[in-house]
Design a protein around this motif. Structure first.
Motif, short mmCIF file in Angstrom:
data_model
loop_
_atom_site.label_atom_id
_atom_site.label_comp_id
_atom_site.label_asym_id
_atom_site.label_seq_id
_atom_site.Cartn_x
_atom_site.Cartn_y
_atom_site.Cartn_z
N MET A 79 20.07 -2.27 10.56
CA MET A 79 18.69 -2.63 10.79
C MET A 79 17.76 -1.91 9.83
SD MET A 79 18.46 -2.93 14.96
CE MET A 79 16.82 -3.59 14.97
N VAL A 80 18.08 -0.67 9.51
CA VAL A 80 17.23 0.08 8.58
C VAL A 80 17.16 -0.64 7.23
CG1 VAL A 80 17.02 2.25 7.30
CG2 VAL A 80 17.56 2.29 9.72
N ASP A 81 18.27 -1.24 6.82
CA ASP A 81 18.30 -1.93 5.53
C ASP A 81 17.36 -3.14 5.49
OD1 ASP A 81 20.08 -0.14 4.43
OD2 ASP A 81 21.84 -1.31 4.99
N THR A 82 16.94 -3.64 6.63
CA THR A 82 16.01 -4.78 6.65
C THR A 82 14.56 -4.34 6.53
OG1 THR A 82 15.75 -4.83 9.06
CG2 THR A 82 17.61 -6.09 8.12
N CYS A 83 14.28 -3.04 6.61
CA CYS A 83 12.90 -2.53 6.54
C CYS A 83 12.43 -2.50 5.09
CB CYS A 83 12.83 -1.12 7.13
SG CYS A 83 13.26 -1.03 8.86
N ASP A 84 11.31 -3.13 4.82
CA ASP A 84 10.71 -3.12 3.49
C ASP A 84 9.89 -1.84 3.35
OD1 ASP A 84 9.38 -3.46 1.11
OD2 ASP A 84 8.61 -5.46 1.59
N LEU A 85 10.44 -0.85 2.66
CA LEU A 85 9.80 0.45 2.57
C LEU A 85 8.59 0.47 1.65
CD1 LEU A 85 12.93 2.78 2.59
CD2 LEU A 85 11.63 1.80 4.50
N ARG A 86 8.23 -0.69 1.10
CA ARG A 86 7.01 -0.79 0.30
C ARG A 86 5.81 -1.12 1.17
NH1 ARG A 86 9.08 -5.42 -3.39
NH2 ARG A 86 9.73 -5.97 -1.31
N THR A 87 6.05 -1.37 2.47
CA THR A 87 4.97 -1.78 3.37
C THR A 87 4.84 -0.81 4.53
OG1 THR A 87 6.39 -3.11 4.80
CG2 THR A 87 5.47 -4.19 2.83
N PRO A 123 4.49 -1.53 7.78
CA PRO A 123 5.38 -1.88 8.89
C PRO A 123 6.84 -1.48 8.62
CG PRO A 123 3.89 -3.70 8.47
CD PRO A 123 3.72 -2.71 7.34
N GLY A 124 7.28 -1.61 7.39
CA GLY A 124 8.64 -1.22 7.05
C GLY A 124 8.87 0.27 7.22
N LEU A 125 7.90 1.08 6.77
CA LEU A 125 8.00 2.53 6.93
C LEU A 125 7.96 2.93 8.41
CD1 LEU A 125 5.64 3.66 4.04
CD2 LEU A 125 8.13 3.92 4.12
N ARG A 126 7.06 2.29 9.16
CA ARG A 126 6.95 2.58 10.59
C ARG A 126 8.25 2.22 11.31
NH1 ARG A 126 3.81 -1.68 13.81
NH2 ARG A 126 5.75 -2.70 13.24
N ASP A 127 8.78 1.04 11.03
CA ASP A 127 9.97 0.57 11.73
C ASP A 127 11.19 1.42 11.38
OD1 ASP A 127 8.25 -1.31 12.70
OD2 ASP A 127 9.18 -3.01 11.67
N ARG A 128 11.32 1.82 10.12
CA ARG A 128 12.43 2.70 9.72
C ARG A 128 12.35 4.02 10.49
NH1 ARG A 128 11.78 6.12 4.76
NH2 ARG A 128 13.64 7.37 4.56
N ARG A 129 11.14 4.57 10.55
CA ARG A 129 10.97 5.83 11.28
C ARG A 129 11.30 5.63 12.76
NH1 ARG A 129 8.43 6.61 14.76
NH2 ARG A 129 6.79 5.18 14.21
N ALA A 130 10.84 4.52 13.34
CA ALA A 130 11.11 4.25 14.75
C ALA A 130 12.62 4.12 15.00
CB ALA A 130 10.39 2.99 15.20
N LEU A 131 13.32 3.43 14.14
CA LEU A 131 14.77 3.26 14.30
C LEU A 131 15.52 4.58 14.19
CD1 LEU A 131 15.21 0.02 12.18
CD2 LEU A 131 15.70 0.24 14.63
N ALA A 181 6.53 -2.83 23.24
CA ALA A 181 6.13 -3.10 21.85
C ALA A 181 7.17 -2.54 20.89
CB ALA A 181 4.75 -2.53 21.56
N LEU A 182 7.66 -1.33 21.16
CA LEU A 182 8.71 -0.75 20.32
C LEU A 182 9.95 -1.65 20.31
CD1 LEU A 182 8.71 3.06 21.15
CD2 LEU A 182 7.98 1.95 19.08
N ASN A 183 10.30 -2.17 21.45
CA ASN A 183 11.45 -3.05 21.55
C ASN A 183 11.21 -4.32 20.71
OD1 ASN A 183 14.06 -3.58 22.78
ND2 ASN A 183 13.00 -5.26 23.81
N ASP A 184 10.00 -4.85 20.76
CA ASP A 184 9.68 -6.08 20.02
C ASP A 184 9.75 -5.86 18.51
OD1 ASP A 184 9.33 -7.39 22.40
OD2 ASP A 184 7.14 -7.26 22.36
N TRP A 185 9.44 -4.67 18.02
CA TRP A 185 9.49 -4.40 16.57
C TRP A 185 10.90 -4.56 16.04
CZ3 TRP A 185 6.38 0.80 16.72
CH2 TRP A 185 5.04 0.52 17.00
N GLY A 186 11.90 -4.27 16.88
CA GLY A 186 13.29 -4.33 16.44
C GLY A 186 13.87 -5.72 16.47
N GLN A 187 13.07 -6.72 16.81
CA GLN A 187 13.63 -8.08 16.91
C GLN A 187 13.26 -8.92 15.71
OE1 GLN A 187 12.62 -9.74 20.70
NE2 GLN A 187 13.47 -8.00 21.79
#
Length: 132
Positions: free
Chosen positions: A1-9, A11-19, A126-132
């Motif tokens: 899942m981390v590999d799907t996070c766009d670290l240039r954005t 939301p991608g940085l937030r989601d990677r950190r959350a995961l 909301a955290l759960n929804d970010w991972g979908q």
């Protein structure tokens, strides 16, 4: 899942950190959603999360969870993920408040004034929804 996070954005940085923090801490979603920026200490050796209260902390003494650094690939290192997210927040002039922020599709923090009784803090759902 981390590999799907766009670290240039944002939301991608937030989601990677959350995961990575969610996996490393093994806390409930709502406990992670309740974390404030001041509840997080980042060191080279790992990330320390301070929880003021939790479902299992009936006395309200507070608990701490330490997530060790991963010296392998920096993409999967919780220390790098938290530092990257905090740096992004600081560029948005955010220095306190919730660690987990709701973002617009353009990567800006949402105005949460009328959102819910939780104000700036997102829900566990909301955290759960970010991972979908």
């Amino acid at each position: 899942m981390v590999d799907t996070c766009d670290l240039r954005t944002p939301p991608g940085l937030r989601d990677r950190r959350a995961l990575l923090v969610g996996r490393g801490a093994l806390n409930r979603r709502i406990e992670l959603a309740d974390l404030g920026i001041d509840d997080v200490e980042v060191e080279d050796s790992g990330v320390d999360l301070g929880f003021a209260y939790s479902k299992t902390d009936k006395a309200g003494k507070g608990e701490s969870t330490f997530i060790p650094a991963d010296p392998g690939d920096p993409r999967y290192d919780p220390v790098a993920a938290v530092r990257d997210w905090l740096n992004r927040l600081h560029r948005m002039r955010v220095y306190d408040g919730p660690l987990m922020g709701a973002l617009t599709s353009k990567g800006r923090l949402q105005n949460r004034a009328a959102a819910t009784t939780r104000g700036d803090y997102v829900t566990g759902d909301a955290l759960n929804d970010w991972g979908q």
